[in-house]
Design a protein around this motif. Structure first.
Motif, mmCIF file in Angstrom:
data_model
loop_
_atom_site.group_PDB
_atom_site.id
_atom_site.type_symbol
_atom_site.label_atom_id
_atom_site.label_comp_id
_atom_site.label_asym_id
_atom_site.label_seq_id
_atom_site.Cartn_x
_atom_site.Cartn_y
_atom_site.Cartn_z
ATOM 1 N N ALA A 1 54.583 -0.691 69.954
ATOM 2 C CA ALA A 1 53.520 -1.679 69.693
ATOM 3 C C ALA A 1 53.875 -2.958 70.447
ATOM 4 N N ASP A 2 55.142 -3.335 70.401
ATOM 5 C CA ASP A 2 55.602 -4.555 71.084
ATOM 6 C C ASP A 2 55.695 -4.385 72.603
ATOM 7 N N HIS A 3 55.929 -3.149 73.060
ATOM 8 C CA HIS A 3 56.113 -2.904 74.504
ATOM 9 C C HIS A 3 55.086 -1.876 74.971
ATOM 10 N N ASP A 4 53.803 -2.237 74.878
ATOM 11 C CA ASP A 4 52.787 -1.220 75.214
ATOM 12 C C ASP A 4 52.741 -0.934 76.714
ATOM 13 N N ASN A 5 53.409 -1.763 77.522
ATOM 14 C CA ASN A 5 53.480 -1.489 78.971
ATOM 15 C C ASN A 5 54.506 -0.388 79.279
ATOM 16 N N GLN A 6 55.281 0.016 78.274
ATOM 17 C CA GLN A 6 56.318 1.043 78.505
ATOM 18 C C GLN A 6 55.870 2.432 78.059
ATOM 19 N N ARG A 7 54.579 2.573 77.791
ATOM 20 C CA ARG A 7 54.083 3.892 77.369
ATOM 21 C C ARG A 7 52.648 4.051 77.850
#
Ligand SMILES: Cc1cc2nc3c(=O)[nH]c(=O)nc-3n(C[C@H](O)[C@H](O)[C@H](O)COP(=O)(O)OP(=O)(O)OC[C@H]3O[C@@H](n4cnc5c(N)ncnc54)[C@H](O)[C@@H]3O)c2cc1C
Ligand code: FES
Length: 268
Positions: free
Chosen positions: A129-135
């Motif tokens: 949720a915090d790192h949506d650029n990593q998925r």
């Protein structure tokens, strides 16, 4: 020559309760002090002298604190609920392998979790949720018995802004926030760009895990892209007593998180 001192792995340390978050009458999160490396899905043995020990998963990790979300079911957990902010509890751990977020990066991700099964996987959901650029796209399908049994209500508000959230209850009336039915019924309709590369994590009661994995395989997920977390009765937590052994696997050491290719023989 200095005498070598062997560290006794059974000796617990004291951890202070910084906050108690009440989700339901029998499920609270105890926010505890802990300095050290720890991963979501690992567990600590929580102990109270004269009462015993209980393995409890890490449901949150932040700035020298860990969350332990505990359901009150018996001897040890009843006694834990007699403790408040400022009190201290004994902990041993962290134990087990936990979830490795690196395995899920840059993939479409589906999490299926039931009841307290949301606890071990909450850290993974929070991370993506915090790192949506990593998925890539992420969907969580979570099931609880009733409205009163929903855990982490505040988190759901945030998760809804970041990913597809399906929250379903066993009974009651459907609302804009939740559906009625089993988690498995939402798996066939999952919208995925490339199911063969998508990753799924399944955590919950044994029957829920069994039927969810079956539905994911039928939807086209590859066995090696499915991860499960197993709760077995444990004692030592460190691979010595054999209580958690199934075949050649020790759930406390090799797990509790397993890739389904290895873990399929462990699903009840
Ligand atoms: C790896 C792992 C992670 C866990 N994570 C959590 C967690 O995050 N939160 C949480 O609330 N609980 C978790 N559990 C379950 C928890 O450890 C048990 O509920 C607890 O040990 C019960 O202790 P007690 O002395 O309070 O209950 P007891 O008096 O020992 O037992 C009360 C009832 O609970 C049942 N029970 C005991 N141990 C287990 C178990 N391991 N699994 C299922 N039923 C059990 C007993 O059969 C009995 O019916 C986890 C268990 C494992 C193995
Ligand atoms: S709990 Fe003792 S070997 Fe796993």
């Amino acid at each position: 020559m200095a005498k070598e001192v062997t560290k006794n792995e059974y000796v617990p340390f004291l951890s202070e309760i910084k906050e108690v978050i009440k989700h339901t009458d029998i499920e609270y999160t105890f926010r505890m002090t802990y300095e050290g490396d720890v991963k979501p899905g690992q567990f600590f043995e929580v102990s109270i002298p004269k009462y015993g020990e209980a393995p409890i998963s890490v449901s949150g990790i932040k700035d020298g604190l860990i969350d332990l979300t505990i359901r009150r079911v018996g001897k040890v957990t009843n006694e834990v609920f007699e403790h408040y902010e400022g009190d201290k509890l004994f902990l041993r751990g962290p134990y087990g392998n936990g979830f490795d977020v690196e395995e899920y990066k840059d993939k479409e991700l589906v999490v299926v979790a039931g009841g307290t099964g949301v606890s071990p996987v909450r850290g993974v959901i929070q991370y993506f949720a915090d790192h949506d650029n990593q998925r890539k796209d992420m969907t969580i399908i979570t099931g609880f018995k009733s409205d009163k049994d929903i855990l982490f209500k505040k988190d759901f508000e945030y998760w809804r802004q970041k990913m597809n959230v399906i929250l379903t209850l066993d009974a009651g009336i459907e609302t804009k926030d939740h559906k009625i039915g089993l988690v498995t019924q939402y798996i066939p309709d999952l919208k995925l760009a490339d199911v063969e590369k998508a990753v799924a994590i399944v955590v919950g009661p044994p029957a829920m895990m069994r039927f969810s994995v079956k539905a994911l395989l039928e939807r086209g997920f590859k066995e090696e892209n499915i991860w499960i977390s197993q709760e077995r009765k444990m004692c030592c937590g460190i691979g010595k007593c054999g209580h958690c052994r199934i075949g050649d696997k020790y759930v406390c050491l090799d797990g509790p998180v397993f890739n389904y290719t290895q873990g399929k023989n462990l699903v009840d």
